[in-house]
Scaffold this motif. Structure first.
Motif, PDB file in Angstrom:
ATOM      1  N   PRO A 168      82.451  63.282  60.901  1.00 49.22           N
ATOM      2  CA  PRO A 168      81.735  64.420  61.512  1.00 49.22           C
ATOM      3  C   PRO A 168      80.489  64.842  60.743  1.00 49.22           C
ATOM      4  O   PRO A 168      79.598  65.476  61.313  1.00 49.22           O
ATOM      5  CB  PRO A 168      82.790  65.550  61.494  1.00 49.22           C
ATOM      6  N   THR A 169      80.408  64.522  59.488  1.00 47.11           N
ATOM      7  CA  THR A 169      79.284  65.004  58.671  1.00 47.11           C
ATOM      8  C   THR A 169      78.214  63.950  58.441  1.00 47.11           C
ATOM      9  O   THR A 169      77.172  64.257  57.838  1.00 47.11           O
ATOM     10  CB  THR A 169      79.805  65.480  57.299  1.00 47.11           C
ATOM     11  N   LEU A 170      78.432  62.726  58.873  1.00 48.71           N
ATOM     12  CA  LEU A 170      77.498  61.644  58.585  1.00 48.71           C
ATOM     13  C   LEU A 170      76.446  61.507  59.682  1.00 48.71           C
ATOM     14  O   LEU A 170      76.739  61.701  60.873  1.00 48.71           O
ATOM     15  CB  LEU A 170      78.244  60.315  58.439  1.00 48.71           C
ATOM     16  N   THR A 171      75.254  61.139  59.260  1.00 46.00           N
ATOM     17  CA  THR A 171      74.202  60.824  60.232  1.00 46.00           C
ATOM     18  C   THR A 171      74.444  59.412  60.766  1.00 46.00           C
ATOM     19  O   THR A 171      75.225  58.636  60.202  1.00 46.00           O
ATOM     20  CB  THR A 171      72.821  60.897  59.577  1.00 46.00           C
ATOM     21  N   GLU A 172      73.731  59.070  61.841  1.00 47.17           N
ATOM     22  CA  GLU A 172      73.901  57.750  62.429  1.00 47.17           C
ATOM     23  C   GLU A 172      73.483  56.653  61.458  1.00 47.17           C
ATOM     24  O   GLU A 172      74.110  55.596  61.377  1.00 47.17           O
ATOM     25  CB  GLU A 172      73.086  57.651  63.725  1.00 47.17           C
ATOM     26  N   SER A 173      72.400  56.882  60.715  1.00 49.79           N
ATOM     27  CA  SER A 173      71.959  55.865  59.754  1.00 49.79           C
ATOM     28  C   SER A 173      72.973  55.684  58.623  1.00 49.79           C
ATOM     29  O   SER A 173      73.229  54.564  58.172  1.00 49.79           O
ATOM     30  CB  SER A 173      70.594  56.250  59.178  1.00 49.79           C
ATOM     31  N   ALA A 174      73.576  56.803  58.175  1.00 44.41           N
ATOM     32  CA  ALA A 174      74.595  56.712  57.124  1.00 44.41           C
ATOM     33  C   ALA A 174      75.817  55.960  57.629  1.00 44.41           C
ATOM     34  O   ALA A 174      76.414  55.145  56.905  1.00 44.41           O
ATOM     35  CB  ALA A 174      74.982  58.110  56.636  1.00 44.41           C
ATOM     36  N   LYS A 175      76.200  56.223  58.889  1.00 48.47           N
ATOM     37  CA  LYS A 175      77.327  55.492  59.473  1.00 48.47           C
ATOM     38  C   LYS A 175      77.033  53.996  59.545  1.00 48.47           C
ATOM     39  O   LYS A 175      77.895  53.161  59.268  1.00 48.47           O
ATOM     40  CB  LYS A 175      77.641  56.020  60.865  1.00 48.47           C
ATOM     41  N   ALA A 176      75.787  53.665  59.908  1.00 48.46           N
ATOM     42  CA  ALA A 176      75.412  52.250  60.010  1.00 48.46           C
ATOM     43  C   ALA A 176      75.504  51.562  58.651  1.00 48.46           C
ATOM     44  O   ALA A 176      75.987  50.427  58.536  1.00 48.46           O
ATOM     45  CB  ALA A 176      74.000  52.123  60.581  1.00 48.46           C
ATOM     46  N   VAL A 177      75.056  52.256  57.610  1.00 48.19           N
ATOM     47  CA  VAL A 177      75.138  51.687  56.257  1.00 48.19           C
ATOM     48  C   VAL A 177      76.601  51.499  55.857  1.00 48.19           C
ATOM     49  O   VAL A 177      76.994  50.463  55.307  1.00 48.19           O
ATOM     50  CB  VAL A 177      74.400  52.590  55.247  1.00 48.19           C
ATOM     51  N   GLY A 178      77.409  52.518  56.144  1.00 38.90           N
ATOM     52  CA  GLY A 178      78.828  52.417  55.824  1.00 38.90           C
ATOM     53  C   GLY A 178      79.505  51.272  56.541  1.00 38.90           C
ATOM     54  O   GLY A 178      80.298  50.521  55.950  1.00 38.90           O
ATOM     55  N   LEU A 179      79.202  51.111  57.818  1.00 38.20           N
ATOM     56  CA  LEU A 179      79.785  50.016  58.591  1.00 38.20           C
ATOM     57  C   LEU A 179      79.311  48.661  58.068  1.00 38.20           C
ATOM     58  O   LEU A 179      80.059  47.677  58.079  1.00 38.20           O
ATOM     59  CB  LEU A 179      79.417  50.168  60.067  1.00 38.20           C
ATOM     60  N   PHE A 180      78.059  48.613  57.615  1.00 40.30           N
ATOM     61  CA  PHE A 180      77.538  47.366  57.053  1.00 40.30           C
ATOM     62  C   PHE A 180      78.353  46.950  55.832  1.00 40.30           C
ATOM     63  O   PHE A 180      78.752  45.779  55.698  1.00 40.30           O
ATOM     64  CB  PHE A 180      76.065  47.542  56.677  1.00 40.30           C
ATOM     65  N   PHE A 181      78.605  47.898  54.938  1.00 36.88           N
ATOM     66  CA  PHE A 181      79.389  47.582  53.749  1.00 36.88           C
ATOM     67  C   PHE A 181      80.834  47.240  54.109  1.00 36.88           C
ATOM     68  O   PHE A 181      81.431  46.315  53.550  1.00 36.88           O
ATOM     69  CB  PHE A 181      79.362  48.749  52.760  1.00 36.88           C
ATOM     70  N   GLU A 182      81.402  47.975  55.055  1.00 35.83           N
ATOM     71  CA  GLU A 182      82.773  47.683  55.480  1.00 35.83           C
ATOM     72  C   GLU A 182      82.873  46.277  56.048  1.00 35.83           C
ATOM     73  O   GLU A 182      83.787  45.506  55.699  1.00 35.83           O
ATOM     74  CB  GLU A 182      83.213  48.705  56.527  1.00 35.83           C
ATOM     75  N   ALA A 183      81.914  45.919  56.915  1.00 36.44           N
ATOM     76  CA  ALA A 183      81.916  44.566  57.493  1.00 36.44           C
ATOM     77  C   ALA A 183      81.681  43.508  56.429  1.00 36.44           C
ATOM     78  O   ALA A 183      82.290  42.429  56.456  1.00 36.44           O
ATOM     79  CB  ALA A 183      80.850  44.481  58.583  1.00 36.44           C
ATOM     80  N   GLY A 184      80.800  43.805  55.467  1.00 39.65           N
ATOM     81  CA  GLY A 184      80.534  42.845  54.401  1.00 39.65           C
ATOM     82  C   GLY A 184      81.765  42.579  53.558  1.00 39.65           C
ATOM     83  O   GLY A 184      82.092  41.416  53.259  1.00 39.65           O
ATOM     84  N   PHE A 185      82.474  43.637  53.172  1.00 38.05           N
ATOM     85  CA  PHE A 185      83.708  43.472  52.394  1.00 38.05           C
ATOM     86  C   PHE A 185      84.743  42.678  53.193  1.00 38.05           C
ATOM     87  O   PHE A 185      85.419  41.789  52.658  1.00 38.05           O
ATOM     88  CB  PHE A 185      84.283  44.832  52.011  1.00 38.05           C
TER      89      PHE A 185
END
Length: 441
Positions: A168-185
């Protein structure tokens, strides 16, 4: 003159785990070398450093140094090891348990014993070295892929839990970065699992390790056969033929691991035969050789295992219950926060945010511990100290029995029992490793 030190760039050199003990030993040695020179120069211990009185607080054994001083010595030894690897030298650890397969020529050895050892060198040493080298290499790669997969998967799960909690507190760009790292791991974990399963599976290195140990057992099983030594002296060709025949019967494929794991359960037969006509001095030579090359080496091996301290944080037995009860507490907190619907909307929103955080923590703890558990199992931490102590006590008792043997037959019976104990330990270890959980089956 302005001098700029230019040591080797070793930041990218990673020390393998096999060198951790060497790093600590070199650190202690660095301290001892420094202390010896200080003492030779007239320095002595004092609570504070005083150059006039020549007193220094670090003139104590390495184990008594504060952690900051130890780390200084460790850094010195670590950089030395990294520099050696950077220069493309290899550091090879001595074989655990000593060298039982290679026999240097000894003056005064009876010819019959010499014939047997030469036959072992011709028939057994090369297959042993091949299996041993293959096991060490495959095990290292297996550990590396398992460690990578466990770390990456735990990181992916933790990233997913954090993203869910903070959504709820993350911006769309922050979510995209987080998903990138999650997918990378997750991608790294998948690649490591597939690579480990197809190329560096656990069963492969287990088979090679078991085969090397079975060859070692073969050498000393025949050595402990009273009929072999008390009967007519066999021709060297006959000795080699027997060794080759028994070598061919050892497991060479993965299903053979279960044969090994089920072995060692049958007690050795009683020694039979008549050794009254044995060549004078032969039994004393055999007993001395077995004690020196086999029994003492194994006693030292199990003593080392029995006294080894659990120095790493993940060896603490309290961690698992802490993880369990912490996860349980987070689950309860998640339920409580999420069920408080009667509060005012603005407070309810905060409660739901806290509920999401607790849900994430409930998932993070087991995920992290699962990664640690996989890592421990891949690194063969299942040979525990209590087992090693038990084996050491058994070998100590048999050592006394061997020394007290009044005749060769009694001595051969003690040797056969020693080999039974060692074969049983090998079978038990293989069973434990086969039963260990691993993502690759």
């Amino acid at each position: 003159m302005t001098w700029v030190p230019t040591p080797l760039e070793t930041d990218g050199v990673r020390l393998p785990e096999s060198l951790e003990a060497l790093e600590e030993r070199l650190a202690a040695n660095t301290h001892d070398v420094w202390a010896r020179q200080r003492i030779a120069d007239g320095w002595r211990y004092g609570p504070t450093r005083d150059d006039a009185k020549k007193t220094h607080p670090s003139l104590v054994p390495y184990d008594e140094l504060p952690e900051s001083e130890k780390e200084y010595d460790r850094r010195t030894s670590r950089e030395t090891l990294r520099a050696i690897l950077k220069l493309r030298y290899r550091i090879v650890a001595p074989p655990i348990g000593g060298d039982e397969m290679h026999d240097a020529a000894e003056v005064g050895r009876p010819q019959r014993l010499e014939d047997y050892l030469l036959a072992c060198a011709d028939v057994l040493v090369a297959p042993f070295e091949e299996a041993d080298a293959s096991a060490l290499g495959a095990q290292a790669r297996h550990r590396e892929t398992t460690r990578t997969a466990a770390t990456a998967l735990s990181a992916a799960i933790i990233a997913a839990a954090i993203l869910q909690a903070l959504d709820p507190t993350l911006t769309e760009s922050a979510k995209a970065v987080g998903l990138f790292f999650e997918a990378g791991f997750a991608f790294v974990a998948v690649v490591a699992v597939i690579t480990g399963y197809l190329r560096f599976s656990r069963d492969h290195w287990l088979l090679q390790r078991a085969r090397a140990e079975q060859i070692r057992l073969l050498k000393f099983r025949v050595f402990g056969d009273a009929a072999f030594w008390c009967g007519p002296r066999p021709e060297p060709g006959a000795i080699r033929a027997r060794l080759r025949r028994e070598l061919d019967e050892l497991p060479a494929a993965a299903p053979g691991l279960h044969e090994v794991s089920e072995g060692g359960a049958a007690a050795p037969p009683e020694s039979a035969g008549d050794c009254t006509g044995m060549e004078p001095g032969l039994w004393e030579a055999l007993r001395g050789y077995y004690r020196r090359k086999r029994l003492s080496v194994q006693q030292e091996y199990f003593e080392t295992r029995a006294e080894r301290k659990h120095g790493r944080w993940y060896d603490n037995q309290r961690i698992l219950p802490v993880v369990f009860f912490a996860s349980l507490a987070f689950v309860i907190a998640h339920v409580l926060f999420g069920s408080l619907e009667w509060l005012r909307p603005e407070i309810q929103s905060s409660m739901k945010a806290g509920s999401a955080v607790f849900a994430a923590l409930a998932a993070i703890f087991p995920a992290a511990w699962a990664g640690v558990r996989t890592y421990k199992q891949a690194n063969e931490f299942l040979r525990n100290r209590s087992r090693a102590r038990a084996r050491r006590r058994e070998l100590d008792a048999l050592s006394q029995r061997l020394d007290a043997a009044a005749d060769p037959l009694s001595g051969f019976a003690a040797i056969a029992l020693c080999e039974y104990v060692l074969a049983h330990d090998q079978a038990e270890w293989v069973r434990v490793m086969l039963d260990a959980e691993w993502y690759g089956g």
